[in-house]
Design a protein around this motif. Structure first.
Motif, PDB file in Angstrom:
ATOM      1  N   THR A  38       1.263  -1.457  -0.254  1.00 59.11           N
ATOM      2  CA  THR A  38      -0.007   0.079  -0.278  1.00 59.11           C
ATOM      3  C   THR A  38       0.978   1.791  -0.278  1.00 59.11           C
ATOM      4  O   THR A  38      -0.165   2.363  -0.445  1.00 59.11           O
ATOM      5  N   GLY A  67      -4.883  -0.795  -8.779  1.00 62.55           N
ATOM      6  CA  GLY A  67      -5.495  -1.911  -7.623  1.00 62.55           C
ATOM      7  C   GLY A  67      -4.557  -2.760  -7.569  1.00 62.55           C
ATOM      8  O   GLY A  67      -3.801  -3.515  -8.161  1.00 62.55           O
ATOM      9  N   CYS A  69      -3.044  -6.982  -5.290  1.00 63.14           N
ATOM     10  CA  CYS A  69      -3.554  -7.876  -4.180  1.00 63.14           C
ATOM     11  C   CYS A  69      -2.276  -8.908  -4.413  1.00 63.14           C
ATOM     12  O   CYS A  69      -1.058  -8.202  -4.634  1.00 63.14           O
ATOM     13  N   ARG A  83      -8.547  -9.787  -8.988  1.00 60.57           N
ATOM     14  CA  ARG A  83      -8.878  -8.956  -7.640  1.00 60.57           C
ATOM     15  C   ARG A  83      -7.643  -8.149  -8.061  1.00 60.57           C
ATOM     16  O   ARG A  83      -8.450  -7.323  -7.535  1.00 60.57           O
ATOM     17  N   ASN A  87     -10.115  -4.681  -8.179  1.00 67.04           N
ATOM     18  CA  ASN A  87      -9.297  -3.507  -7.338  1.00 67.04           C
ATOM     19  C   ASN A  87      -8.907  -2.434  -7.721  1.00 67.04           C
ATOM     20  O   ASN A  87      -9.323  -0.663  -7.156  1.00 67.04           O
ATOM     21  N   GLN A  90     -12.140  -0.433  -8.557  1.00 71.81           N
ATOM     22  CA  GLN A  90     -12.597   0.251  -6.689  1.00 71.81           C
ATOM     23  C   GLN A  90     -12.058   1.983  -7.100  1.00 71.81           C
ATOM     24  O   GLN A  90     -12.891   2.460  -6.654  1.00 71.81           O
ATOM     25  N   CYS A 100      -6.647   0.946  -4.257  1.00 73.98           N
ATOM     26  CA  CYS A 100      -6.703   0.353  -3.394  1.00 73.98           C
ATOM     27  C   CYS A 100      -6.047  -1.447  -3.444  1.00 73.98           C
ATOM     28  O   CYS A 100      -6.048  -1.870  -4.541  1.00 73.98           O
ATOM     29  N   ILE A 101      -5.720  -1.742  -2.037  1.00 74.72           N
ATOM     30  CA  ILE A 101      -4.877  -2.474  -2.056  1.00 74.72           C
ATOM     31  C   ILE A 101      -6.148  -4.104  -0.696  1.00 74.72           C
ATOM     32  O   ILE A 101      -6.219  -3.415  -0.354  1.00 74.72           O
ATOM     33  N   SER A 102      -5.699  -5.420  -1.580  1.00 66.31           N
ATOM     34  CA  SER A 102      -6.609  -6.473  -0.536  1.00 66.31           C
ATOM     35  C   SER A 102      -5.427  -7.347  -0.272  1.00 66.31           C
ATOM     36  O   SER A 102      -4.711  -7.312  -1.525  1.00 66.31           O
TER      37      SER A 102
END
Length: 102
Positions: A38, A67, A69, A83, A87, A90, A100-102
């Motif tokens: 991030t 975006g 992940c 994914r 992101n 988003q 946007c990181i997941s």
């Protein structure tokens, strides 16, 4: 080219950065925890925002939405890209230059 140069300069020498489609890049960054990913994504977005591009109409700025992940056990290239792309959508929906990181 300005974006690619800014991004490449901020990555480690063993990270992989590649053009992905017309206006996107994909990066493989090994060994980063989510919080570091991030922070790096935000730094990349800021670096690109500082870049200026000029043409006959004048100079203008560009933005970078990110975006990303983290890979987990059982992931495939397809699942990772789905994914990351979700992101990215988003981040773009929320505004310019966001992460946007997941």
């Amino acid at each position: 080219r300005v974006s690619a140069a800014s991004l490449a300069a901020a990555l480690r020498r063993f990270d992989l950065l590649a053009r992905w489609g017309d206006s996107a890049f994909a990066a493989i960054l090994e060994g980063l925890e989510s919080s570091h990913l991030t922070c790096l994504a935000n730094r990349l977005s800021e670096l690109v925002a500082w870049s200026r591009v000029g043409d006959t109409a004048g100079e203008f700025g560009i933005t970078l939405s990110v975006g990303g992940c983290q890979a987990t056990c059982g992931d495939t290239v397809d699942s990772l890209m789905r994914r990351a792309e979700a992101n990215l959508r988003q981040a773009k929906t929320a505004g310019r230059g966001l992460v946007c990181i997941s």
